[in-house]
Design an enzyme around this catalytic site. Structure first.
Site, short mmCIF file in Angstrom:
data_model
loop_
_atom_site.label_atom_id
_atom_site.label_comp_id
_atom_site.label_asym_id
_atom_site.label_seq_id
_atom_site.Cartn_x
_atom_site.Cartn_y
_atom_site.Cartn_z
N SER A 118 -7.54 4.54 -0.86
CA SER A 118 -7.19 2.92 -0.73
C SER A 118 -8.40 2.35 -0.97
CB SER A 118 -6.63 2.44 0.71
OG SER A 118 -5.50 2.95 0.93
N HIS B 104 -1.69 11.17 -0.72
CA HIS B 104 -1.34 10.18 -1.92
C HIS B 104 -1.07 10.94 -3.08
CE1 HIS B 104 -4.31 6.78 0.09
NE2 HIS B 104 -3.13 7.19 0.77
N GLU C 110 -1.29 -7.98 2.08
CA GLU C 110 -1.14 -6.59 1.85
C GLU C 110 0.02 -6.03 2.99
OE1 GLU C 110 -3.21 -2.18 2.04
OE2 GLU C 110 -3.68 -3.37 3.68
N ASP D 279 -1.55 0.17 -4.65
CA ASP D 279 -2.75 0.66 -5.05
C ASP D 279 -2.54 2.47 -5.54
OD1 ASP D 279 -1.75 1.44 -2.41
OD2 ASP D 279 -3.80 1.11 -1.69
N HIS D 280 -1.55 2.87 -5.27
CA HIS D 280 -1.09 4.45 -5.56
C HIS D 280 0.08 4.81 -4.90
CE1 HIS D 280 -2.33 4.84 -1.33
NE2 HIS D 280 -3.14 4.36 -1.35
N ASP E 120 2.22 2.64 3.29
CA ASP E 120 1.60 3.68 3.16
C ASP E 120 1.44 4.69 4.35
OD1 ASP E 120 -0.78 5.12 1.68
OD2 ASP E 120 -1.74 4.66 3.43
N ASP F 148 0.85 -1.25 0.00
CA ASP F 148 0.05 0.07 0.17
C ASP F 148 0.85 1.22 0.08
OD1 ASP F 148 -2.08 2.02 0.78
OD2 ASP F 148 -3.15 0.55 1.17
ZN LIG Z 1 -3.69 2.78 -0.13
#
Ligand SMILES: [Zn+2]
Length: 516
Positions: free
Chosen positions: A58, A397, A250, A297-298, A255, A18
């Site tokens: 997310s 993000h 995950e 995811d980003h 993150d 993440d």
């Molecule tokens: Zn995320």
């Protein structure tokens, strides 16, 4: 029919780091001093945007790669209500806010074993989007309940308190003790590393922290297993199923360290994630029938190797100038906070010993002293970043494309939309997502057209749908996969989902057949 075409992969393992942008893996590799397991799997790029923003959170990101549809902020396994980004596939009006079936749920219907592993609490957005359906990611009570009743074979991570009632040290207001419910359903519960490694059970929940697990650098290895240990054990258990398995893993906290702009946390969590990828890859290489897909995811933080202080010196910046300050740190910013005493009188000593900074300025010492509890990494992350020429543009993000990593039969290549990942993974398993949605989520009034349907709210914490037809009375507690017919308990192949914004309850098609 479940399949459009023959399956190419017996097993699928999806791993998400993440918030793990390209600078994160680059920095982790330099720090490690050798290749990452991910490196040999680079196969393309992922476009991460959501249905409404170029920068996703997310929840809609995970909904996209778990279900095949881009969605809206906060939505977990729920269809978008608004699609505004050009190029994002629009939905039929009637489909807004409806639950969307996930590849994990599909794998289960194909008879495969399923697993969920995370370092956050399991109810957190990304694992939640594979295993529950709600329009708000923060409803851990509902998400936790649905996850238990999804009857996932293996679930390892944090978040124990969200499964227990308040009276028993948990957070649940509905009074449910979901740990007891798991035991009733035949699960073994493990709560430390040794118990995890020793269990021989085939249905196991491992809850290693009340909330999130610790960052890998800060972890007590006796209490909490590593992400790699959890991944290895999950594969060991799930691979016993002759029909194959689906596993989602995950690395949740790359993150969080990025939000804090703490490069030490980023390195800790990226390397821990990569070690889990290695477990998956090693298994896939031996097995030959396993598709492994990894990605983030980003992006997060806009982290860069090089900052404004290296504007004019970057081409002479040595390896040591960047990496040595980071290698001196033994704990992440969060781990350092736990070593400070209550009056914060040991700042200089702790920062030198655990974070490798022995030249703190008076201003920096004052900032550390004033840092709010729980946020020290936000204060000292930038301090070590400055010393290592690591730049950051945001505490949020970011919207750039990210790497796609893939290995095995049905391997994904090229530039893909995040939502395409779910469709390609489903295709590899021989699973048709359109069929799956019709199998798992039928509006209750459509499922039982000729029956009397009422809503039993006598216990507002445990609402039930009551179906009466031909002398039979069925009770369907919302958020579970239970169906009691004239008092007799049945387990449905999926959970009963109430879409609150729509005011519609959805049931698996199998519920209709049970009442006939
Ligand atoms: Zn995320």
């Amino acid at each position: 029919m479940p399949a459009e075409a023959a399956a190419t992969a017996k097993n699928v393992i999806i791993l998400v780091g993440d918030g793990m942008g390209a600078s994160h893996t680059t920095l982790a590799r330099w720090y490690k001093g050798g290749p990452l397991a991910l490196d040999e799997m680079v196969s393309g790029a992922v476009r991460t945007y959501s249905a409404e923003s170029l920068i996703t959170d997310s929840a809609p990101a995970a909904t996209a790669f778990a279900t095949g549809y881009k969605s809206n902020d906060k939505f977990i396994g729920i269809a978008a209500a608004s699609v505004t980004v050009p190029g994002a596939a629009s939905l039929n009006a009637g489909d807004q806010y409806r639950p969307l079936a996930t590849v994990l749920e599909g794998a289960k219907l194909l008879g495969k074993a399923t697993g969920l592993v995370a370092t956050s609490n399991l109810q957190h957005a990304t694992p939640a989007a594979f295993s529950s359906h709600w329009h708000s990611r923060s409803n851990y009570e509902e998400i936790g309940k649905q996850q238990v009743y999804e009857q996932i074979d293996v679930a390892f991570g944090g978040g124990k308190k969200y499964l227990l009632p308040k009276e028993q040290g948990g957070t649940r207001k509905d009074g449910l003790n979901l740990l007891d419910e798991l035991k009733n359903m035949g699960y073994t519960i493990v709560s430390n590393t040794q118990e995890l490694l020793q269990t021989k059970a085939s249905k196991v929940w491992g809850l290693f922290a009340d909330d999130a697990m610790a960052y890998d650098f800060d972890r007590d290895p006796a209490k909490e297993p590593s992400l790699a240990q959890m991944t290895r054990k999950a594969i060991e258990i799930l691979s016993q199923d002759p029909d194959g398995f689906f596993l989602f893993v995950e690395g949740s906290e790359i993150d969080w360290a990025s939000h804090a702009n703490d490069p030490v946390g980023v390195i800790s969590e990226t390397l821990a994630f990569d070690a889990a990828v290695k477990e998956a890859l090693d298994f896939a290489k031996k097995d030959g029938q396993t598709l492994v897909v990894a990605f983030t995811d980003h992006g997060n933080g806009g982290m860069s190797i090089g900052n404004k202080a290296s504007d004019n010196t970057y081409s002479k910046l040595s390896f040591e100038q960047v990496i040595e300050p980071l290698r001196k740190a033994r704990l992440t910013g969060q781990g350092v906070e736990a070593r400070l005493n209550a009056d914060r009188s040991n700042i200089v000593e702790v920062m030198a010993r655990y974070y490798g900074i022995s030249d703190l300025t008076e201003e920096e010492i004052a900032a550390i002293r004033q840092a709010k509890p729980g946020s020290l990494n936000y204060v000292i992350g930038p301090m070590i970043s400055k010393r290592a020429y690591i730049g950051w543009t945001t505490n949020g993000h970011t919207g750039e494309d990210v790497f796609l990593y893939s290995y095995g039969p049905g391997k994904l290549t090229g530039t893909v939309e995040n939502a395409e990942i779910a469709r390609k993974v489903a295709a590899a398993m021989g699973l048709d997502l359109t069929w799956l949605n019709k199998e798992l989520f039928i509006p209750v009034r459509q499922a039982f057209k000729d029956a009397a349907i009422t809503w039993d709210n006598s216990n507002p914490n445990l609402p039930k749908v009551i179906i009466e037809r031909g002398g039979k009375r069925a009770e369907l507690p919302v958020g579970t996969n239970l169906m009691r017919i004239n008092g007799q308990k049945h387990y449905l192949p999926g959970v009963i989902v109430y879409s609150e914004p729509k005011g519609v309850t959805y049931v698996p098609r199998a519920a209709t057949e049970l009442l006939n």
